[in-house]
Design an enzyme around this catalytic site. Structure first.
Site, PDB file in Angstrom:
ATOM      1  N   CYS A 160      73.417  83.368  11.091  1.00 41.97           N
ATOM      2  CA  CYS A 160      72.801  83.214  12.413  1.00 41.97           C
ATOM      3  C   CYS A 160      73.854  83.147  13.514  1.00 41.97           C
ATOM      4  CB  CYS A 160      71.917  81.974  12.458  1.00 41.97           C
ATOM      5  SG  CYS A 160      72.832  80.445  12.220  1.00 41.97           S
ATOM      6  N   CYS A 167      70.171  74.669   9.180  1.00 40.01           N
ATOM      7  CA  CYS A 167      70.701  74.013  10.377  1.00 40.01           C
ATOM      8  C   CYS A 167      71.133  72.579  10.036  1.00 40.01           C
ATOM      9  CB  CYS A 167      69.673  73.996  11.493  1.00 40.01           C
ATOM     10  SG  CYS A 167      68.779  75.540  11.706  1.00 40.01           S
TER      11      CYS A 167
HETATM   12 FE1  FES Z   1      71.310  78.879  12.312  1.00 35.58          FE
HETATM   13 FE2  FES Z   1      69.840  77.038  13.400  1.00 35.58          FE
HETATM   14  S1  FES Z   1      69.345  79.145  13.186  1.00 35.58           S
HETATM   15  S2  FES Z   1      71.882  76.830  12.757  1.00 35.58           S
END
Ligand code: FES
Length: 137
Positions: free
Chosen positions: A35, A104
């Site tokens: 991400c 996360c």
């Molecule tokens: Fe990757 Fe939240 S989407 S840390």
């Protein structure tokens, strides 16, 4: 569209302990290559306790909420106690995270641990990295 708990929303909208500690005793950085989100934790240590914890996060709302709650959970704890802050505990403290946001919470726990490792190695003490608890998502 993920549904966030009130606590996640609160910590996302009003994150606690944001910033940098200029004379930090330890700094830990963790990122997720998928991400692209990044977290940095700064710690001050007094008598083996985390007297101050701050963070800077470039990431999604959950990552910001995770950083904020981890900083609150870690403050005042001994290094050993802070090591026990796992992604599962972080998610629990936030009243749950959507499945696709579990990674996360990994970032928060790992960045804090890296800051503790950094502190210990600067002190010339052995760094015993705890077994990482991984969650998928
Ligand atoms: Fe990757 Fe939240 S989407 S840390």
């Amino acid at each position: 569209m993920p549904v966030y708990s009130d606590k996640v929303m609160d910590h996302f909208m009003n994150p606690r302990n944001v910033g940098e500690i200029e004379d930090a005793d330890g700094i830990g950085e963790e990122g997720n290559p998928v991400c692209g989100d990044m977290m940095t934790f700064y710690i001050k240590v007094n008598d083996s306790r985390l007297s101050d914890v701050k963070f800077k996060t470039f990431g999604c709302g959950a990552a910001i909420a995770v950083s904020s709650i981890v900083s609150e959970m870690a403050r005042g704890k001994t290094l050993e106690e802070a090591r026990k802050i796992t992604p599962a505990l972080v998610a629990e403290e936030l009243q749950g995270l959507p499945k696709n946001k579990h990674h996360c919470s990994n970032l928060g726990a790992q960045a804090l641990n890296k800051a503790i490792d950094d502190y210990l190695s600067k002190q010339g003490k052995p760094v015993k990295t705890r077994r990482r608890e991984k969650r998928n998502g």
